[in-house]
Design an enzyme around this catalytic site. Sequence first.
Site, PDB file in Angstrom:
ATOM      1  N   ILE A  32       0.834  -1.201   0.000  1.00  0.00           N
ATOM      2  CA  ILE A  32       0.000   0.000   0.000  1.00  0.00           C
ATOM      3  C   ILE A  32       0.870   1.254   0.000  1.00  0.00           C
ATOM      4  CG2 ILE A  32      -1.606   1.356   1.404  1.00  0.00           C
ATOM      5  CD1 ILE A  32      -2.899  -1.292   2.251  1.00  0.00           C
ATOM      6  N   ASP A  68      14.071   3.158  10.701  1.00  0.00           N
ATOM      7  CA  ASP A  68      13.101   2.292  11.382  1.00  0.00           C
ATOM      8  C   ASP A  68      12.201   3.176  12.240  1.00  0.00           C
ATOM      9  OD1 ASP A  68      11.652   0.418  12.735  1.00  0.00           O
ATOM     10  OD2 ASP A  68      13.361  -0.586  13.677  1.00  0.00           O
ATOM     11  N   VAL A  69      11.013   3.488  11.736  1.00  0.00           N
ATOM     12  CA  VAL A  69      10.133   4.416  12.458  1.00  0.00           C
ATOM     13  C   VAL A  69       9.483   3.781  13.671  1.00  0.00           C
ATOM     14  CG1 VAL A  69       9.719   5.874  10.455  1.00  0.00           C
ATOM     15  CG2 VAL A  69       8.185   3.938  10.898  1.00  0.00           C
ATOM     16  N   ASN A  95       1.824   5.513   7.143  1.00  0.00           N
ATOM     17  CA  ASN A  95       1.365   4.256   6.565  1.00  0.00           C
ATOM     18  C   ASN A  95       2.085   3.037   7.133  1.00  0.00           C
ATOM     19  OD1 ASN A  95       0.411   2.371   4.259  1.00  0.00           O
ATOM     20  ND2 ASN A  95       2.633   2.345   4.088  1.00  0.00           N
ATOM     21  N   TYR A 162      -2.348  -6.158  17.186  1.00  0.00           N
ATOM     22  CA  TYR A 162      -2.339  -5.262  16.023  1.00  0.00           C
ATOM     23  C   TYR A 162      -3.599  -4.406  15.991  1.00  0.00           C
ATOM     24  CZ  TYR A 162      -2.440  -3.965  11.035  1.00  0.00           C
ATOM     25  OH  TYR A 162      -2.496  -3.282   9.847  1.00  0.00           O
ATOM     26  N   LYS A 166      -3.877  -0.277  16.155  1.00  0.00           N
ATOM     27  CA  LYS A 166      -4.530   0.494  15.101  1.00  0.00           C
ATOM     28  C   LYS A 166      -5.766   1.225  15.629  1.00  0.00           C
ATOM     29  CE  LYS A 166      -2.033  -0.143  11.363  1.00  0.00           C
ATOM     30  NZ  LYS A 166      -1.349   1.002  10.702  1.00  0.00           N
TER      31      LYS A 166
END
Length: 264
Positions: A32, A68-69, A95, A162, A166
């Site tokens: 994406i 590496d965010v 993203n 996860y 989110k």
Amino acid sequence: MPTSVVAPEVPTTPILDLSGKTAVITGGSKGIGAAIVDRFVRGGARVVTSGRSEPESLPPGVDYVVADVATPDGVEQLARRAQEILGDVDIVVNNAGASTPHFGGVLDIEDAEWVKDLQINFLAAVRLNAALLPAMYARGRGSIVNVSSAVILSPPASMLHYAAAKAALTTYTTGLAGEAGPHGVRVNTVTPGNVASPGADAIREALVDAIGADSPEAGGTPIPLGRKGEGADIAEAVAFLASDRAAWITASNLVVDGGQVQAG
């Protein structure tokens, strides 16, 4: 019975709705993220994107930062380099995301896994926005799009870490929009559904292996629009919310899933 109709593919005709804009897009080397980068470039934006390793290829003119965010140092490095390359940053697209399913259930998810998912799927966005928002506030304009996931709407136990990260991102987006709006900065969420991408495909295949289904879609809710999503579907939604076409939209969550969640 009526004949089933499949939704058409996203048109590739350029729309120069991002002309002159500068954008930072995390996780833009594949899936994406790569589709978003491509759409922004075709829309006329100048783009800096990031990932943990060098990509195989990028659209011409895109600047890439290895960072590496999921770590504070990685976010600081990306923010600093983006400002050096672009000067003013008009758009931020958070993203980057990743996770590992745990088919043993919630109790199989160790503490370190919860923290790992919060770092990449939630805190990476919080930190990057905090680094770039002051300059946006000073200029009185800007747009932030945070990419969530439809898994938060019906979270399976195997992906609860996860989904929780989110969900935190989605809630954070709403609150940040309330503060940022008076400064001229819009903040929105895009929530992708069942989209073909390397990361999502790997998770679906793991799910198939775990439950013994014949295909990743077996047993799932049908998609009313007749097909799985592509990266371009999400990229168009992100581009719209980031652009001036969405000048009076903030604190919104655009679910892009072919109607699957609502049909469920």
